[in-house]
Write a protein that holds these residues in place. Structure first.
Motif, short mmCIF file in Angstrom:
data_model
loop_
_atom_site.label_atom_id
_atom_site.label_comp_id
_atom_site.label_asym_id
_atom_site.label_seq_id
_atom_site.Cartn_x
_atom_site.Cartn_y
_atom_site.Cartn_z
N ALA A 43 13.50 -5.45 -3.50
CA ALA A 43 12.41 -6.37 -3.84
C ALA A 43 11.05 -5.68 -3.76
O ALA A 43 10.17 -5.94 -4.58
N ILE A 44 10.89 -4.81 -2.77
CA ILE A 44 9.63 -4.07 -2.63
C ILE A 44 9.43 -3.15 -3.83
O ILE A 44 8.35 -3.10 -4.42
N ARG A 45 10.49 -2.45 -4.22
CA ARG A 45 10.41 -1.58 -5.41
C ARG A 45 10.03 -2.40 -6.64
O ARG A 45 9.13 -2.01 -7.40
N ALA A 46 10.67 -3.55 -6.83
CA ALA A 46 10.38 -4.39 -7.99
C ALA A 46 8.93 -4.88 -7.97
O ALA A 46 8.27 -4.93 -9.02
N SER A 47 8.44 -5.22 -6.81
CA SER A 47 7.06 -5.68 -6.69
C SER A 47 6.06 -4.60 -7.08
O SER A 47 5.14 -4.85 -7.86
N TRP A 48 6.26 -3.38 -6.57
CA TRP A 48 5.33 -2.29 -6.90
C TRP A 48 5.52 -1.83 -8.34
O TRP A 48 4.56 -1.40 -8.99
N GLU A 49 6.75 -1.92 -8.89
CA GLU A 49 6.96 -1.61 -10.31
C GLU A 49 6.16 -2.56 -11.18
O GLU A 49 5.54 -2.15 -12.17
N LYS A 50 6.17 -3.83 -10.80
CA LYS A 50 5.42 -4.84 -11.56
C LYS A 50 3.91 -4.54 -11.49
O LYS A 50 3.23 -4.51 -12.52
N PHE A 51 3.41 -4.30 -10.30
CA PHE A 51 1.98 -4.06 -10.12
C PHE A 51 1.54 -2.77 -10.82
O PHE A 51 0.56 -2.77 -11.57
N LEU A 52 2.26 -1.68 -10.59
CA LEU A 52 1.88 -0.40 -11.19
C LEU A 52 2.26 -0.30 -12.66
O LEU A 52 1.71 0.53 -13.39
N GLY A 53 3.18 -1.13 -13.10
CA GLY A 53 3.50 -1.19 -14.52
C GLY A 53 2.37 -1.81 -15.32
O GLY A 53 2.17 -1.51 -16.50
N ALA A 54 1.60 -2.69 -14.67
CA ALA A 54 0.50 -3.38 -15.34
C ALA A 54 -0.86 -2.73 -15.09
O ALA A 54 -1.81 -2.99 -15.81
N ASN A 55 -0.94 -1.90 -14.03
CA ASN A 55 -2.24 -1.37 -13.62
C ASN A 55 -2.17 0.10 -13.23
O ASN A 55 -1.14 0.57 -12.75
N THR A 56 -3.28 0.77 -13.39
CA THR A 56 -3.46 2.12 -12.86
C THR A 56 -4.44 2.01 -11.70
O THR A 56 -5.54 1.45 -11.87
N VAL A 57 -4.04 2.51 -10.54
CA VAL A 57 -4.94 2.49 -9.39
C VAL A 57 -5.88 3.69 -9.52
O VAL A 57 -5.45 4.84 -9.45
N GLN A 58 -7.13 3.40 -9.74
CA GLN A 58 -8.12 4.45 -9.94
C GLN A 58 -8.70 4.94 -8.61
O GLN A 58 -8.94 6.12 -8.43
N ASP A 59 -8.90 3.99 -7.68
CA ASP A 59 -9.47 4.36 -6.38
C ASP A 59 -9.06 3.31 -5.35
O ASP A 59 -8.82 2.15 -5.69
N MET A 60 -8.99 3.75 -4.10
CA MET A 60 -8.73 2.81 -2.99
C MET A 60 -9.32 3.40 -1.73
O MET A 60 -9.12 4.57 -1.43
N GLN A 61 -10.04 2.57 -1.02
CA GLN A 61 -10.63 2.95 0.26
C GLN A 61 -10.18 1.95 1.31
O GLN A 61 -10.24 0.74 1.08
N MET A 62 -9.73 2.46 2.45
CA MET A 62 -9.30 1.60 3.55
C MET A 62 -10.22 1.82 4.74
O MET A 62 -10.55 2.97 5.07
N THR A 63 -10.63 0.73 5.37
CA THR A 63 -11.46 0.79 6.56
C THR A 63 -10.71 0.07 7.68
O THR A 63 -10.32 -1.09 7.51
N TYR A 64 -10.49 0.76 8.77
CA TYR A 64 -9.73 0.20 9.88
C TYR A 64 -10.63 -0.55 10.85
O TYR A 64 -11.65 -0.02 11.28
N ASP A 65 -10.23 -1.76 11.18
CA ASP A 65 -10.92 -2.54 12.21
C ASP A 65 -10.25 -2.32 13.56
O ASP A 65 -10.93 -2.22 14.57
N MET A 66 -8.92 -2.24 13.55
CA MET A 66 -8.16 -2.02 14.78
C MET A 66 -6.90 -1.23 14.46
O MET A 66 -6.29 -1.43 13.41
N THR A 67 -6.51 -0.34 15.35
CA THR A 67 -5.24 0.39 15.24
C THR A 67 -4.67 0.60 16.63
O THR A 67 -5.41 0.64 17.62
N SER A 68 -3.36 0.73 16.67
CA SER A 68 -2.70 1.05 17.94
C SER A 68 -1.37 1.72 17.64
O SER A 68 -0.63 1.28 16.76
N THR A 69 -1.10 2.79 18.35
CA THR A 69 0.19 3.46 18.27
C THR A 69 0.66 3.71 19.69
O THR A 69 -0.04 4.34 20.47
N THR A 70 1.83 3.15 20.00
CA THR A 70 2.43 3.31 21.32
C THR A 70 3.92 3.55 21.13
O THR A 70 4.60 2.72 20.54
N GLY A 71 4.38 4.69 21.61
CA GLY A 71 5.81 4.99 21.47
C GLY A 71 6.22 5.01 20.02
O GLY A 71 5.65 5.73 19.20
N ASN A 72 7.20 4.19 19.67
CA ASN A 72 7.73 4.15 18.31
C ASN A 72 7.18 3.01 17.47
O ASN A 72 7.74 2.67 16.43
#
Length: 146
Positions: A64-93
């Motif tokens: 289902a994930i593959r189908a979802s991204w196929e649909k999105f990327l089949g219709a669009n080209t991602v030209q740019d993307m910027q992510m800004t983190y408000d919070m992150t945490s990594t503990t163990g696994n």
């Protein structure tokens, strides 16, 4: 002494990369999305992952994930993307992050580039030394308000 310093340096770099968790996945996600590489995107998700994409309710499991991204990327080209983190945490696994993003897409059917903003929350787990998304939630504010 040089061996000790070299080993320490390598260990610190490896530990830093190993602790990145979901941020490492996010970087790979952006790279794959810009390349239009659905296979690379899908490989970032655990087999039982759940995605809440911006243009549909839910995608559960890799097919289902593959189908979802196929649909999105089949219709669009991602030209740019910027992510800004408000919070992150990594503990163990386990690793999670939340924040906001800006994405510019160009419709493959023609028309001008569109830039929209949104927010995200991602949860990842490490299994066998590899980080994979288990939950990936994206809400595109401009799409929600239309």
């Amino acid at each position: 002494m040089r061996r000790i310093l070299l080993s320490l340096g390598i260990s610190l770099v490896a530990a830093s990369l190993f602790a990145q968790g979901v941020k490492t996945l996010d970087e790979a996600w952006v790279k794959a999305a810009k390349a239009g590489d659905v296979a690379a995107l899908t490989a970032l998700y655990a087999p039982d992952a759940v995605v809440y994409p911006p243009d549909e309710m839910v995608a559960k499991g890799k097919d289902a994930i593959r189908a979802s991204w196929e649909k999105f990327l089949g219709a669009n080209t991602v030209q740019d993307m910027q992510m800004t983190y408000d919070m992150t945490s990594t503990t163990g696994n386990s690793s999670w992050a939340s924040g906001h993003f800006t994405m510019t897409i160009v419709p493959k059917s023609g028309g001008a580039a569109q830039t929209f903003e949104g927010r995200f929350t991602s949860i990842a787990r490490r299994k066998g030394g590899k980080w994979l998304y288990v939950v990936d939630h994206c809400a595109a504010i401009d799409l929600v308000l239309r």
